[in-house]
Design a protein around this motif. Structure first.
Motif, PDB file in Angstrom:
ATOM      1  N   LEU A 107      27.708  58.323   3.704  1.00 40.94           N
ATOM      2  CA  LEU A 107      28.567  59.503   3.563  1.00 40.94           C
ATOM      3  C   LEU A 107      29.234  59.845   4.890  1.00 40.94           C
ATOM      4  CD1 LEU A 107      29.506  61.949   1.809  1.00 40.94           C
ATOM      5  CD2 LEU A 107      27.487  63.139   2.666  1.00 40.94           C
ATOM      6  N   ILE A 108      28.492  59.784   5.970  1.00 39.55           N
ATOM      7  CA  ILE A 108      29.065  60.087   7.285  1.00 39.55           C
ATOM      8  C   ILE A 108      30.084  59.026   7.680  1.00 39.55           C
ATOM      9  CG2 ILE A 108      28.524  60.369   9.740  1.00 39.55           C
ATOM     10  CD1 ILE A 108      25.836  61.611   8.816  1.00 39.55           C
TER      11      ILE A 108
ATOM     12  N   SER B 211      37.739  58.124   6.132  1.00 40.72           N
ATOM     13  CA  SER B 211      38.725  58.699   5.210  1.00 40.72           C
ATOM     14  C   SER B 211      39.458  59.895   5.806  1.00 40.72           C
ATOM     15  CB  SER B 211      38.048  59.094   3.900  1.00 40.72           C
ATOM     16  OG  SER B 211      37.150  60.154   4.121  1.00 40.72           O
TER      17      SER B 211
ATOM     18  N   ASN C  40      32.360  66.492  14.824  1.00 36.71           N
ATOM     19  CA  ASN C  40      32.236  65.045  14.916  1.00 36.71           C
ATOM     20  C   ASN C  40      31.075  64.637  15.809  1.00 36.71           C
ATOM     21  OD1 ASN C  40      34.444  64.850  13.253  1.00 36.71           O
ATOM     22  ND2 ASN C  40      35.879  64.341  14.880  1.00 36.71           N
TER      23      ASN C  40
ATOM     24  N   LEU D 175      27.873  65.285  13.897  1.00 38.09           N
ATOM     25  CA  LEU D 175      27.711  64.301  12.827  1.00 38.09           C
ATOM     26  C   LEU D 175      27.269  62.949  13.389  1.00 38.09           C
ATOM     27  CD1 LEU D 175      30.576  64.997  10.276  1.00 38.09           C
ATOM     28  CD2 LEU D 175      28.123  65.091   9.879  1.00 38.09           C
TER      29      LEU D 175
ATOM     30  N   TYR E  71      38.323  62.441   7.998  1.00 42.10           N
ATOM     31  CA  TYR E  71      37.560  63.688   8.068  1.00 42.10           C
ATOM     32  C   TYR E  71      37.504  64.404   6.720  1.00 42.10           C
ATOM     33  CZ  TYR E  71      38.577  62.643  12.916  1.00 42.10           C
ATOM     34  OH  TYR E  71      38.724  62.004  14.111  1.00 42.10           O
ATOM     35  N   HIS E  72      37.115  63.640   5.697  1.00 38.01           N
ATOM     36  CA  HIS E  72      37.007  64.181   4.341  1.00 38.01           C
ATOM     37  C   HIS E  72      35.724  63.649   3.705  1.00 38.01           C
ATOM     38  CE1 HIS E  72      37.973  65.234   0.227  1.00 38.01           C
ATOM     39  NE2 HIS E  72      37.838  63.973  -0.115  1.00 38.01           N
ATOM     40  N   PHE E  73      34.913  64.531   3.126  1.00 42.41           N
ATOM     41  CA  PHE E  73      33.719  64.131   2.393  1.00 42.41           C
ATOM     42  C   PHE E  73      34.083  63.956   0.922  1.00 42.41           C
ATOM     43  CE2 PHE E  73      31.292  66.403   5.809  1.00 42.41           C
ATOM     44  CZ  PHE E  73      30.516  65.328   6.212  1.00 42.41           C
TER      45      PHE E  73
ATOM     46  N   LYS F  46      31.884  57.253   5.626  1.00 46.21           N
ATOM     47  CA  LYS F  46      33.056  57.500   4.773  1.00 46.21           C
ATOM     48  C   LYS F  46      33.853  58.696   5.277  1.00 46.21           C
ATOM     49  CE  LYS F  46      35.472  56.563   1.158  1.00 46.21           C
ATOM     50  NZ  LYS F  46      36.273  55.353   1.078  1.00 46.21           N
ATOM     51  N   TYR F  47      33.154  59.701   5.807  1.00 48.86           N
ATOM     52  CA  TYR F  47      33.821  60.881   6.365  1.00 48.86           C
ATOM     53  C   TYR F  47      34.780  60.475   7.480  1.00 48.86           C
ATOM     54  CZ  TYR F  47      34.319  65.137   9.167  1.00 48.86           C
ATOM     55  OH  TYR F  47      34.823  66.176   9.891  1.00 48.86           O
TER      56      TYR F  47
END
Length: 135
Positions: free
Chosen positions: A72-73, A79, A19, A22, A81-83, A75-76
């Motif tokens: 994308l990050i 959601s 995290n 990221l 911790y899901h790509f 959303k990660y």
């Protein structure tokens, strides 16, 4: 039981490290997005030759790539911790479109890139079908 507890603790530590990195990547991508915005402004308002329209289109597609990676990050984290797979497909389609715009010297390569986009669009359709949708 002790091994399971240690594995969970190690997993949590690794998740926190991921995290942090990221978030660092998000900062870097945001800086590049700002730099690309500046360059797009220069091309749009300062340059008036024929190559400026080409540079503008290439810059816009590059801008969307940065934007999609940041999304994308986001959303990660939102959601749990899901790509999501479909975001990677969007990025792939945009990257191939940028490649076609930048390097369109070989008609065969352009045709192959177009087929790659078609395959990604079909994959996106399948990934968004009800049977595979996780969200």
């Amino acid at each position: 039981m002790a091994g399971s507890k240690q594995a969970m603790m190690l997993s949590g530590i690794m998740q926190k490290i991921l995290n942090v990195f990221l978030l660092g990547l998000t900062v870097i991508l945001t800086l590049f997005l700002g730099r690309e915005t500046y360059h797009l402004g220069q091309v749009l308002f300062l340059k008036n030759d024929e190559s400026s329209s080409y540079l503008l289109i290439e810059g816009i597609v590059t801008y969307f790539l940065y934007f999609e990676f940041i999304a994308l990050i986001v959303k990660y984290f939102s959601s749990g911790y899901h790509f999501p797979l479909r975001y990677f497909i969007y990025i792939g389609i945009t990257a191939i479109i940028r490649l076609i715009i930048v390097d369109h010297t070989s008609p065969l390569d352009t045709l192959l890139y177009s087929f790659a986009i078609l395959i990604l669009v079909i994959t996106l359709f399948l990934a968004n079908s009800e049977r595979l949708r996780r969200e």
